[in-house]
Motif scaffolding. Sequence first.
Motif, PDB file in Angstrom:
ATOM      1  N   SER A  46      16.735  -0.610   1.581  1.00  0.00           N
ATOM      2  CA  SER A  46      15.624  -0.014   0.843  1.00  0.00           C
ATOM      3  C   SER A  46      15.479   1.462   1.202  1.00  0.00           C
ATOM      4  N   HIS A  47      15.020   2.227   0.219  1.00  0.00           N
ATOM      5  CA  HIS A  47      14.667   3.619   0.451  1.00  0.00           C
ATOM      6  C   HIS A  47      13.168   3.809   0.224  1.00  0.00           C
ATOM      7  N   GLY A  48      12.426   2.750   0.485  1.00  0.00           N
ATOM      8  CA  GLY A  48      11.001   2.787   0.267  1.00  0.00           C
ATOM      9  C   GLY A  48      10.272   3.608   1.316  1.00  0.00           C
ATOM     10  N   PRO A  49       8.954   3.761   1.144  1.00  0.00           N
ATOM     11  CA  PRO A  49       8.166   4.554   2.092  1.00  0.00           C
ATOM     12  C   PRO A  49       8.091   3.870   3.465  1.00  0.00           C
ATOM     13  N   ALA A  50       7.713   4.630   4.448  1.00  0.00           N
ATOM     14  CA  ALA A  50       7.589   4.085   5.799  1.00  0.00           C
ATOM     15  C   ALA A  50       6.484   3.037   5.858  1.00  0.00           C
ATOM     16  N   GLN A  51       6.743   1.944   6.593  1.00  0.00           N
ATOM     17  CA  GLN A  51       5.781   0.859   6.764  1.00  0.00           C
ATOM     18  C   GLN A  51       5.276   0.886   8.208  1.00  0.00           C
ATOM     19  N   PRO A  52       4.027   1.293   8.418  1.00  0.00           N
ATOM     20  CA  PRO A  52       3.542   1.379   9.801  1.00  0.00           C
ATOM     21  C   PRO A  52       3.431   0.015  10.482  1.00  0.00           C
ATOM     22  N   ILE A  53       3.048  -1.030   9.717  1.00  0.00           N
ATOM     23  CA  ILE A  53       2.853  -2.382  10.281  1.00  0.00           C
ATOM     24  C   ILE A  53       3.412  -3.399   9.300  1.00  0.00           C
ATOM     25  N   ASP A  95      14.132  -1.468  -3.719  1.00  0.00           N
ATOM     26  CA  ASP A  95      13.342  -0.885  -2.632  1.00  0.00           C
ATOM     27  C   ASP A  95      12.204  -1.831  -2.210  1.00  0.00           C
ATOM     28  N   TYR A  96      11.661  -2.546  -3.204  1.00  0.00           N
ATOM     29  CA  TYR A  96      10.498  -3.403  -2.949  1.00  0.00           C
ATOM     30  C   TYR A  96      10.888  -4.815  -2.522  1.00  0.00           C
ATOM     31  N   LEU A  97      12.133  -5.229  -2.786  1.00  0.00           N
ATOM     32  CA  LEU A  97      12.556  -6.600  -2.509  1.00  0.00           C
ATOM     33  C   LEU A  97      12.366  -7.008  -1.042  1.00  0.00           C
ATOM     34  N   PRO A 123      11.443   7.042  -9.486  1.00  0.00           N
ATOM     35  CA  PRO A 123      10.450   6.025  -9.077  1.00  0.00           C
ATOM     36  C   PRO A 123      11.061   5.016  -8.110  1.00  0.00           C
ATOM     37  N   TRP A 124      10.152   4.256  -7.466  1.00  0.00           N
ATOM     38  CA  TRP A 124      10.621   3.177  -6.589  1.00  0.00           C
ATOM     39  C   TRP A 124      11.296   2.098  -7.433  1.00  0.00           C
ATOM     40  N   THR A 125      12.324   1.532  -6.905  1.00  0.00           N
ATOM     41  CA  THR A 125      13.049   0.470  -7.617  1.00  0.00           C
ATOM     42  C   THR A 125      12.687  -0.898  -7.046  1.00  0.00           C
ATOM     43  N   GLY A 135       0.786  -1.226   0.000  1.00  0.00           N
ATOM     44  CA  GLY A 135       0.000   0.000   0.000  1.00  0.00           C
ATOM     45  C   GLY A 135       0.820   1.279   0.000  1.00  0.00           C
ATOM     46  N   PRO A 136       1.818   1.408   0.882  1.00  0.00           N
ATOM     47  CA  PRO A 136       2.624   2.632   0.888  1.00  0.00           C
ATOM     48  C   PRO A 136       3.313   2.901  -0.452  1.00  0.00           C
ATOM     49  N   PHE A 137       3.694   1.864  -1.194  1.00  0.00           N
ATOM     50  CA  PHE A 137       4.317   2.074  -2.495  1.00  0.00           C
ATOM     51  C   PHE A 137       3.309   2.617  -3.509  1.00  0.00           C
ATOM     52  N   LEU A 138       2.038   2.295  -3.316  1.00  0.00           N
ATOM     53  CA  LEU A 138       1.026   2.726  -4.260  1.00  0.00           C
ATOM     54  C   LEU A 138       0.554   4.152  -3.994  1.00  0.00           C
ATOM     55  N   PHE A 139       0.576   4.563  -2.733  1.00  0.00           N
ATOM     56  CA  PHE A 139      -0.029   5.853  -2.393  1.00  0.00           C
ATOM     57  C   PHE A 139       0.977   6.906  -1.923  1.00  0.00           C
ATOM     58  N   ALA A 140       2.172   6.488  -1.495  1.00  0.00           N
ATOM     59  CA  ALA A 140       3.170   7.465  -1.039  1.00  0.00           C
ATOM     60  C   ALA A 140       4.023   7.924  -2.224  1.00  0.00           C
ATOM     61  N   GLN A 141       4.572   9.094  -2.119  1.00  0.00           N
ATOM     62  CA  GLN A 141       5.417   9.653  -3.165  1.00  0.00           C
ATOM     63  C   GLN A 141       6.800   9.953  -2.602  1.00  0.00           C
ATOM     64  N   ARG A 142       7.816   9.701  -3.446  1.00  0.00           N
ATOM     65  CA  ARG A 142       9.170  10.005  -3.032  1.00  0.00           C
ATOM     66  C   ARG A 142       9.411  11.508  -3.076  1.00  0.00           C
ATOM     67  N   ILE A 143      10.378  11.955  -2.252  1.00  0.00           N
ATOM     68  CA  ILE A 143      10.729  13.369  -2.253  1.00  0.00           C
ATOM     69  C   ILE A 143      11.382  13.740  -3.587  1.00  0.00           C
TER      70      ILE A 143
END
Length: 348
Positions: A74-81, A38-40, A33-35, A21-29
């Motif tokens: 990873s430099h992906g978005p924050a994962q709350p859970i 980042d998703y691995l 794009p996400w690599t 979800g965070p990869f779909l709705f969050a945006q990088r500064i």
Amino acid sequence: MRREWIKDLGLTLVVLLAQSGPFLFAQRIDPEPWTFLDYLPVLWACMPVFFRRYQPALCVFISALGVGAYGVISHGPAQPIWYGALVCMYTVAYQSPRIQRLATLAITGLGMLIVIGSINTAIRELATWSAAYALGTLGRTRKEAAITAQAQATQLATERERTRIARDLHDILGHAFSLMVVQAESGAAIARQDPARAEKTFDAISAAGREAMTQLRETVGTLRETPSLSNIDSLVLKLKHAGLVANLVVRGEPRQLPDEVQLAAYRVVQEALTNVVKHARAKKVEVIMDWRPESLEMSIVDDGVGNTESEGGHGLLGIRERVAAVGGRVDVGPCASGAGFKVKTVFA
């Protein structure tokens, strides 16, 4: 097995979708794009959900390594859970042996305190993972309670079935053997005085033995075909063949009763008549079926010396247990006139 495989696959996809979800709705500064790198770690943390049934503790650690890798490579978005790790932790609490549960809980907690830099974050993660473990423990407790209850119910049903078969064997064989003994004892004396009548007596002994064998086969065969109220007249007829004056009196309008009530009523009459033959030294016995608007009252009355069987004997005890099992009432004792014995039962 196939159904479980499909469930595991579906749950893994749901966890992966929620974690993505965070990869779909969050945006990088930055505009990049996400690599895949980042998703691995997300895939790494979610894939163990599919295999968690087989090695839940190992899956927890693999998923936890994925969580740790997410913060390193990873430099992906924050994962709350981290849903995958929580599902694996739930499974550990639900199905793993006690030692594995405790070891997993201790190692996970210690690892969080060491790896996570912020004490507040460590406490939050510990609370989240502990909640997953608590839910798994609750599910395991309920499952164990259900298994225990089922085992107890099975044991109780087995004990009831054994008791029922023991009663039927006692009623069938006791009744038949009592008649056979009485007829055999009188047969020798009758043979010297009236050979024709003696032949009938020995025919009655043979018939009682054959019927006992037939009913015994039915009992061993789980009593698929059980006696009913319509068979009571045959019990009375046997006593006539044994030399007693026996009568069946039916009052009121007969109606259909449940099979278990009819069987209980039949066995009560059978056992009561057996007691008359064995103990009462009676010359006359009467079976009364009194159909009331809301009940059936059955009485077995003889003119003998009374039943000398103790209250704890198998016969009277079996009568009480049978009647109580179908919600009826029973009263046994001497007749009001002081002569003879009476067994009275009421079936609602």
